[in-house]
Design a protein around this motif. Structure first.
Motif, PDB file in Angstrom:
ATOM      1  N   SER A 158      35.035 -51.205  59.969  1.00 26.77           N
ATOM      2  CA  SER A 158      33.878 -51.166  60.870  1.00 26.77           C
ATOM      3  C   SER A 158      33.764 -52.854  60.976  1.00 26.77           C
ATOM      4  CB  SER A 158      32.670 -50.751  60.976  1.00 26.77           C
ATOM      5  OG  SER A 158      32.787 -49.114  61.060  1.00 26.77           O
ATOM      6  N   GLY A 159      33.998 -53.877  59.636  1.00 22.21           N
ATOM      7  CA  GLY A 159      33.425 -55.207  59.929  1.00 22.21           C
ATOM      8  C   GLY A 159      32.624 -55.208  58.903  1.00 22.21           C
ATOM      9  N   GLU A 160      32.667 -54.052  58.040  1.00 22.48           N
ATOM     10  CA  GLU A 160      31.145 -54.002  57.018  1.00 22.48           C
ATOM     11  C   GLU A 160      30.769 -54.367  55.584  1.00 22.48           C
ATOM     12  OE1 GLU A 160      33.167 -52.294  57.254  1.00 22.48           O
ATOM     13  OE2 GLU A 160      33.972 -51.510  55.580  1.00 22.48           O
ATOM     14  N   THR A 161      32.413 -55.322  55.237  1.00 21.94           N
ATOM     15  CA  THR A 161      32.782 -55.388  54.117  1.00 21.94           C
ATOM     16  C   THR A 161      32.748 -56.367  53.886  1.00 21.94           C
ATOM     17  OG1 THR A 161      33.547 -53.430  52.901  1.00 21.94           O
ATOM     18  CG2 THR A 161      34.269 -55.335  51.948  1.00 21.94           C
ATOM     19  N   GLN A 162      32.344 -57.672  52.860  1.00 25.14           N
ATOM     20  CA  GLN A 162      33.055 -59.177  51.974  1.00 25.14           C
ATOM     21  C   GLN A 162      34.088 -59.058  51.558  1.00 25.14           C
ATOM     22  OE1 GLN A 162      29.613 -61.998  52.156  1.00 25.14           O
ATOM     23  NE2 GLN A 162      28.503 -60.946  53.042  1.00 25.14           N
ATOM     24  N   TYR A 163      35.060 -59.398  51.647  1.00 24.37           N
ATOM     25  CA  TYR A 163      36.204 -59.874  50.865  1.00 24.37           C
ATOM     26  C   TYR A 163      36.281 -61.163  50.656  1.00 24.37           C
ATOM     27  CZ  TYR A 163      37.874 -55.578  52.217  1.00 24.37           C
ATOM     28  OH  TYR A 163      37.421 -53.974  52.411  1.00 24.37           O
ATOM     29  N   PHE A 164      36.110 -61.619  48.992  1.00 25.80           N
ATOM     30  CA  PHE A 164      35.467 -62.615  48.944  1.00 25.80           C
ATOM     31  C   PHE A 164      37.326 -63.574  48.681  1.00 25.80           C
ATOM     32  CE2 PHE A 164      31.275 -63.543  47.769  1.00 25.80           C
ATOM     33  CZ  PHE A 164      30.787 -62.404  48.039  1.00 25.80           C
ATOM     34  N   GLY A 165      37.471 -65.406  48.583  1.00 29.58           N
ATOM     35  CA  GLY A 165      38.379 -65.757  48.295  1.00 29.58           C
ATOM     36  C   GLY A 165      38.162 -66.110  46.575  1.00 29.58           C
ATOM     37  N   PRO A 166      38.989 -66.875  45.891  1.00 30.26           N
ATOM     38  CA  PRO A 166      39.258 -67.254  44.667  1.00 30.26           C
ATOM     39  C   PRO A 166      38.906 -68.793  44.375  1.00 30.26           C
ATOM     40  CG  PRO A 166      41.374 -68.342  45.957  1.00 30.26           C
ATOM     41  CD  PRO A 166      40.836 -67.197  47.095  1.00 30.26           C
ATOM     42  N   GLY A 167      37.789 -69.222  44.892  1.00 25.63           N
ATOM     43  CA  GLY A 167      36.342 -70.183  44.935  1.00 25.63           C
ATOM     44  C   GLY A 167      37.454 -71.493  44.911  1.00 25.63           C
ATOM     45  N   THR A 168      36.280 -72.809  44.929  1.00 20.12           N
ATOM     46  CA  THR A 168      37.105 -73.868  44.473  1.00 20.12           C
ATOM     47  C   THR A 168      35.600 -74.670  44.078  1.00 20.12           C
ATOM     48  OG1 THR A 168      38.033 -74.146  47.002  1.00 20.12           O
ATOM     49  CG2 THR A 168      37.264 -75.890  45.542  1.00 20.12           C
ATOM     50  N   ARG A 169      36.621 -75.431  42.366  1.00 19.52           N
ATOM     51  CA  ARG A 169      35.270 -76.024  41.660  1.00 19.52           C
ATOM     52  C   ARG A 169      35.740 -77.395  41.784  1.00 19.52           C
ATOM     53  NH1 ARG A 169      32.929 -73.960  38.026  1.00 19.52           N
ATOM     54  NH2 ARG A 169      34.440 -71.742  38.048  1.00 19.52           N
ATOM     55  N   LEU A 170      34.450 -77.618  42.073  1.00 24.16           N
ATOM     56  CA  LEU A 170      34.717 -78.963  42.598  1.00 24.16           C
ATOM     57  C   LEU A 170      33.686 -79.881  41.541  1.00 24.16           C
ATOM     58  CD1 LEU A 170      34.313 -81.692  44.359  1.00 24.16           C
ATOM     59  CD2 LEU A 170      32.251 -80.601  45.600  1.00 24.16           C
ATOM     60  N   LEU A 171      34.294 -80.728  41.708  1.00 26.06           N
ATOM     61  CA  LEU A 171      33.680 -81.959  40.494  1.00 26.06           C
ATOM     62  C   LEU A 171      33.252 -83.558  40.758  1.00 26.06           C
ATOM     63  CD1 LEU A 171      32.541 -82.597  37.305  1.00 26.06           C
ATOM     64  CD2 LEU A 171      35.041 -83.130  36.737  1.00 26.06           C
ATOM     65  N   VAL A 172      32.298 -84.061  41.027  1.00 25.23           N
ATOM     66  CA  VAL A 172      32.553 -85.476  41.648  1.00 25.23           C
ATOM     67  C   VAL A 172      31.643 -86.152  40.017  1.00 25.23           C
ATOM     68  CG1 VAL A 172      30.764 -86.283  43.214  1.00 25.23           C
ATOM     69  CG2 VAL A 172      30.944 -83.690  43.801  1.00 25.23           C
ATOM     70  N   LEU A 173      32.075 -87.269  40.290  1.00 24.38           N
ATOM     71  CA  LEU A 173      32.604 -88.083  39.179  1.00 24.38           C
ATOM     72  C   LEU A 173      31.591 -89.395  39.899  1.00 24.38           C
ATOM     73  CD1 LEU A 173      35.972 -88.325  38.197  1.00 24.38           C
ATOM     74  CD2 LEU A 173      33.915 -87.150  37.414  1.00 24.38           C
TER      75      LEU A 173
END
Lengths: 116, 113
Positions: A101-116
């Motif tokens: 019913s479009g009621e559940t969030q499915y998550f991605g594996p994530g992106t780690r961002l490092l700004v120098l």
């Protein structure tokens, strides 16, 4: 089923540059996707809700001009961190709304961002 | 406003022992409740969810959770923990229907040999 991917998995960039992160629902269509930010050893903080074909809805305190969100298709949402600074370094996770019913969030594996 | 409390920041359990992770929520209506697990450097994986019906829900990897309205709780349990269960566990409540999730602060599970 209900697989969400993110690309890239990690990125290092110089201060002042822009970075684009992609979030894809691989085996289902998602009219709604979400973008979260997670600091080390902390919980997830919702940044914005992304709806296909319309403007994203940002949470209070999130700069919409810095974090540009585009949801151009039913399987792809992108987050662009513009003019990134070291304080933008974080773990960014997306999710896509699916389920019977479009009621559940499915998550991605994530992106780690490092700004120098 | 909706909120989720996970009172235990860290829990250490011996391998093979039983596990219970606590979750209390605050929500005015019938809640949509979720448990997610996050391995280091990874996204979140859905363990189980409760929307309505049977208050004892079964999930993946041998986990179950029980919804207790009178206690505003949704505790996660597993009868026998495996070393691979070591991870961060997040309880969440769906706010505004289920469009938005409000997460607890998480409980880090450590499994000792």
């Amino acid at each position: 089923g209900a697989v969400v991917s993110q690309h890239p998995s990690w990125v290092i960039c110089k201060s002042g540059t822009s970075v684009k992160i992609e979030c894809r629902s691989l085996d289902f269509q998602a009219t709604t996707m979400f973008w979260y930010r997670q600091f080390p050893k902390q919980s997830l903080m919702l940044m914005a809700t992304s709806n296909e074909g319309s403007k994203a809805t940002y949470e209070q305190g999130v700069e919409k001009d810095k974090f540009l969100i585009n949801h151009a298709s039913l399987t792809l949402s992108t987050l662009t961190v513009t003019s990134a600074h070291p304080e933008d370094s974080s773990f960014y996770i997306c999710s896509a709304l699916g389920g019977a019913s479009g009621e559940t969030q499915y998550f991605g594996p994530g992106t780690r961002l490092l700004v120098l | 406003a909706q909120s989720v409390t996970q009172p235990d920041i860290h829990i250490t359990v011996s391998e093979g022992a039983s596990l219970e992770l606590r979750c209390n929520y605050s929500y005015g209506a019938t809640p949509y409740l979720f448990w997610y697990v996050q391995s280091p450097g990874q996204g979140l994986q859905l363990l189980l969810k409760y929307f309505s019906g049977d208050t004892l829900v079964q999930g993946i990897k041998g986990f179950e959770a029980e919804f207790k309205r009178s206690q505003s709780s949704f505790n996660l349990r597993k009868p026998s923990v495996h070393w691979s269960d070591a991870a961060e566990y997040f309880c969440a409540v769906g706010a505004g229907g289920f469009q938005k999730l409000v997460f607890g602060t998480g409980t880090r599970l450590l499994v000792s040999p």
